[in-house]
Scaffold this active site. Structure first.
Site, PDB file in Angstrom:
ATOM      1  N   ASP A   2       0.816  -1.198   0.000  1.00 46.38           N
ATOM      2  CA  ASP A   2       0.000   0.000   0.000  1.00 46.38           C
ATOM      3  C   ASP A   2       0.854   1.253   0.000  1.00 46.38           C
ATOM      4  O   ASP A   2       1.905   1.283   0.644  1.00 46.38           O
ATOM      5  CB  ASP A   2      -0.907  -0.020   1.243  1.00 46.38           C
ATOM      6  N   TRP A   7       2.821   7.947  -2.325  1.00 48.05           N
ATOM      7  CA  TRP A   7       4.234   8.181  -2.621  1.00 48.05           C
ATOM      8  C   TRP A   7       4.361   9.177  -3.772  1.00 48.05           C
ATOM      9  O   TRP A   7       5.158  10.123  -3.711  1.00 48.05           O
ATOM     10  CB  TRP A   7       4.897   6.858  -2.980  1.00 48.05           C
ATOM     11  N   HIS A  19       3.031   3.687  -9.081  1.00 44.79           N
ATOM     12  CA  HIS A  19       2.859   2.258  -9.353  1.00 44.79           C
ATOM     13  C   HIS A  19       4.125   1.666  -9.989  1.00 44.79           C
ATOM     14  O   HIS A  19       4.503   0.522  -9.694  1.00 44.79           O
ATOM     15  CB  HIS A  19       1.652   2.033 -10.262  1.00 44.79           C
ATOM     16  N   ASN A  50     -10.648  -3.252  -6.427  1.00 46.76           N
ATOM     17  CA  ASN A  50      -9.862  -2.292  -7.206  1.00 46.76           C
ATOM     18  C   ASN A  50     -10.487  -1.944  -8.553  1.00 46.76           C
ATOM     19  O   ASN A  50     -10.077  -0.967  -9.197  1.00 46.76           O
ATOM     20  CB  ASN A  50      -8.439  -2.814  -7.432  1.00 46.76           C
ATOM     21  N   TRP A  51     -11.486  -2.729  -8.989  1.00 41.04           N
ATOM     22  CA  TRP A  51     -12.182  -2.392 -10.225  1.00 41.04           C
ATOM     23  C   TRP A  51     -12.900  -1.046 -10.115  1.00 41.04           C
ATOM     24  O   TRP A  51     -13.290  -0.460 -11.130  1.00 41.04           O
ATOM     25  CB  TRP A  51     -13.187  -3.481 -10.594  1.00 41.04           C
ATOM     26  N   ARG A  53     -11.592   1.667  -9.230  1.00 39.53           N
ATOM     27  CA  ARG A  53     -10.667   2.747  -9.550  1.00 39.53           C
ATOM     28  C   ARG A  53     -10.910   3.241 -10.981  1.00 39.53           C
ATOM     29  O   ARG A  53     -11.523   2.545 -11.793  1.00 39.53           O
ATOM     30  CB  ARG A  53      -9.220   2.264  -9.391  1.00 39.53           C
ATOM     31  N   GLU A 181       0.840 -13.796  12.604  1.00 39.20           N
ATOM     32  CA  GLU A 181       1.287 -12.557  13.238  1.00 39.20           C
ATOM     33  C   GLU A 181       1.121 -11.418  12.220  1.00 39.20           C
ATOM     34  O   GLU A 181       1.149 -11.645  11.009  1.00 39.20           O
ATOM     35  CB  GLU A 181       2.753 -12.670  13.656  1.00 39.20           C
TER      36      GLU A 181
END
Length: 214
Positions: A2, A7, A19, A50-51, A53, A181
């Site tokens: 993520d 970024w 990306h 995500n479709w 987007r 974990e």
């Protein structure tokens, strides 16, 4: 994985650049996982959600996926990395399905690190499909569901890592994470390095896993 978009935004760059840098991080981490002797590394590449987007972003993501497989497949073969896909990847575009099927076939005999890529994947969908398959064969039990999951045959999930400061599972490996974990970091995925992976593994090694016991 993520934080690609954030970024890029921090650097006033297009999301597509984020990306692309995310793919660079994938390369680093897959190579590190192999060097560290990890049995399996699972990357959440594209979710069933995500479709939602923008279409151009989805297209760019699959373009990067195609390029990554095309450019790195020879390295997988040479370095004994096995590729596995979880999720309904057969519903993707025919050229992507053909590319993935070829990569799966060419790495099927490898017995080093398994790189698991979650594509068109959602844990709710996976569990529903597994339960339906188990019901079609007979009794629905934890064992019959687990045998029908996309991850059947893979090692038990030990550690789940999420980058970018988000502290939630987002429909990822919900069945498999039952006794795993978890390790969360504020580092954005394009900045995630093998040193961060080692930090997560060191934290994991120092935890006591009791599986409900004392």
């Amino acid at each position: 994985m993520d934080g690609n978009g954030r970024w890029a935004k921090k650097r006033h760059l297009p999301r597509a650049v984020g990306h692309q840098r995310g793919v660079d991080a994938v390369r680093r981490l897959v190579r590190a996982a192999r060097a560290m002797g990890l049995q399996a590394l699972t990357l959440y590449a594209f979710s069933t959600e995500n479709w939602r987007r923008p279409e151009d972003e989805v297209s760019a993501l699959f373009g990067l996926l195609k390029r990554y497989i095309q450019e790195d497949l020879a390295e997988f073969v040479e370095n004994n990395v096995r590729l596995k896909i979880i999720g309904n990847y057969k519903a993707l575009a025919p050229d992507i399905v053909a590319l993935l099927d070829d990569a799966l076939a060419r790495t099927a005999g490898n017995d080093g690190t398994t790189l698991v890529v979650a594509l068109n994947y959602g844990a709710h969908d996976e569990i529903a499909r597994a339960a339906a398959q188990a019901a079609a064969k007979g009794a629905i039990t934890p064992e019959t569901i687990e045998a029908a999951l996309d991850t059947a045959g893979l090692p038990q999930l030990d550690l789940l890592i999420r980058t970018s400061g988000e502290v939630r599972l987002s429909n990822f490996l919900l069945w498999q994470v039952a006794y795993a974990e978890m390790w969360f970091t504020d580092v954005l995925w394009p900045d995630f390095t093998p040193d961060h992976l080692q930090e997560a593994l060191d934290a994991f090694a120092n935890r006591e896993r009791r599986y409900g016991g004392r």
